[in-house]
Enzyme design. Structure first.
Site, PDB file in Angstrom:
ATOM      1  CB  CYS A 128      -2.796  22.608  31.675  1.00 45.17           C
ATOM      2  SG  CYS A 128      -2.863  20.877  31.231  1.00 45.17           S
ATOM      3  CG  HIS A 248      -1.073  19.518  35.584  1.00 45.23           C
ATOM      4  ND1 HIS A 248      -1.934  18.487  35.891  1.00 45.23           N
ATOM      5  CD2 HIS A 248      -1.322  19.817  34.274  1.00 45.23           C
ATOM      6  CE1 HIS A 248      -2.655  18.171  34.836  1.00 45.23           C
ATOM      7  NE2 HIS A 248      -2.318  18.974  33.838  1.00 45.23           N
TER       8      HIS A 248
HETATM    9  C1  11C Z   1      -3.248  16.495  30.357  1.00 48.75           C
HETATM   10  N1  11C Z   1      -2.067  18.485  29.651  1.00 48.75           N
HETATM   11  O1  11C Z   1      -3.042  16.796  31.534  1.00 48.75           O
HETATM   12  C2  11C Z   1      -3.065  17.527  29.257  1.00 48.75           C
HETATM   13  C3  11C Z   1      -4.400  18.126  28.971  1.00 48.75           C
HETATM   14  O2  11C Z   1      -3.215  20.014  24.844  1.00 48.75           O
HETATM   15  O3  11C Z   1      -4.621  21.188  25.965  1.00 48.75           O
HETATM   16  C4  11C Z   1      -4.373  19.317  28.039  1.00 48.75           C
HETATM   17  C5  11C Z   1      -4.303  18.933  26.605  1.00 48.75           C
HETATM   18  C6  11C Z   1      -4.035  20.130  25.749  1.00 48.75           C
HETATM   19  O4  11C Z   1      -3.629  15.390  29.983  1.00 48.75           O
END
Ligand code: 11C
Length: 344
Positions: A128, A248
């Site tokens: 993401c 995010h």
């Molecule tokens: C998090 N970005 O915010 C991560 C979640 O490899 O698809 C996504 C994990 C992935 O913890």
């Protein structure tokens, strides 16, 4: 008319958003199979007015499936994605299982849609925090070239799933009641040590690698180079978890190839880019925030400004809903492109 679609991990945070997105974007579905681990099998989920029972995902679950959206963790993808492909499905995988596999395209449609056509059955959906960054940087890279990216992230707890979201809410209540906060999930489920996220900031997302970076940071670095087809691009990342539920945010420093570029030039290409919304008016305190981006499919960009020392350096603030463009919407968008280009 329509396709036989399976959603693997249908009861999870991303799976739920995939169903909402398939419905909202009116994806042409003939038959929808909802699959999960044995733990969640038997749950009923209502989709477009019909109750569908979630079944345990097994190799034979993919008989007749044309498009399978996987988001049930890397181990499920590793054990079942090839089974689905062997039965004729195209898999869009939202885990890190195949992202760096050279036979698997890693796709953000606004950046490298053309890579979809190279698929051999599996297409990977990036992490993401990578997706929103490359979507915002693509128009800049295309017009002005890009030699360096330094990113610091401000990531919501929903990226770590429902259990982390519940943990934030419970800890917040405990803190406000003057009680001890229980930490059992974050920073990483299954790690030796857990730390409170409420009223805190955790500079660890996923496990540490031998080079001192976390896996989340290495995902941002390696995936960005692969998506841009640019192994020579310098990328450094620091990923931090903060106590909010959705979206995010990222503070990004970039260095361009071209000289004499101004903020207005960046504003122009950003405001014309697909999937990107420019919200940048400091005079009016206009900039995106995690709350303002939540529930929306786009990637929002603000705070564009020139570095004070490097004439090719710029700073930006990039925000997007991690479960939508960062996961469910990007996956469904790939499925839409597959259909549009007869690649199923
Ligand atoms: C998090 N970005 O915010 C991560 C979640 O490899 O698809 C996504 C994990 C992935 O913890």
């Amino acid at each position: 008319q329509g396709y036989n679609v399976a959603v693997v991990g249908a009861t999870g945070a991303v799976g739920q958003k995939m169903l909402e997105t398939l419905d909202k974007k009116k994806f042409p579905i003939k038959n929808l199979s909802l699959l999960s681990s044995s733990r969640s099998a038997g749950t009923k989920i209502n989709f477009q007015g019909i109750d569908i029972v979630v079944e345990e995902a097994k190799p034979e679950s993919f008989e007749g499936v044309q498009i399978a959206l996987f988001s049930a963790g890397g181990s499920v993808s590793k054990s079942l994605a090839h089974e689905a492909v062997a039965r004729g499905a195209v898999v869009i995988d939202n885990t890190s299982a195949f992202r760096m596999d050279e036979n698997v395209p890693l796709v953000v449609p606004e950046v490298n849609e053309e890579d979809i056509a190279t698929h051999k059955g599996i297409i990977a959906n990036p992490n993401c925090s990578t997706i929103q960054m490359v979507a915002a940087l693509k128009p800049i890279q295309k017009h002005f070239g890009l030699s360096r990216i330094i990113v610091s992230t401000y990531q919501s707890v929903s990226g770590a799933g429902y259990s982390a979201t519940k943990e934030l809410i419970n800890q917040s209540k405990s803190y406000l009641n003057g009680e001890e906060m229980k930490a059992e999930i974050l920073p990483v489920k299954g790690e030796k040590k857990h730390l409170p996220i409420a009223f805190n900031a955790l500079p660890q997302i996923d496990v540490f690698q031998e080079n001192g970076y976390t896996f989340e940071e290495m995902k941002m670095i390696n995936e960005t180079k692969k998506i841009f087809h640019s192994p020579e691009l310098s990328v450094a990342a620091t990923c931090v978890r903060l106590p909010f539920i959705t979206s995010h945010a990222e503070s990004v420093y970039i260095e361009l190839d071209k000289e004499n570029i101004e903020v207005a030039d960046l504003h122009k290409v950003l405001s014309e880019a697909d999937g990107v919304v420019l919200e940048d008016n400091p005079a009016n305190q206009e900039y995106p925030t995690p709350l303002s981006a939540a529930g929306k499919s786009d990637v929002f960009v603000g705070r564009v400004r020139k570095d004070l020392d490097n004439p090719k350096g710029f700073h930006l603030w990039i925000v997007s809903d991690n479960l939508l463009k960062g996961a469910a919407w990007n996956s469904v968008q790939i499925a839409e492109k597959l259909v549009k280009n007869n690649l199923v």
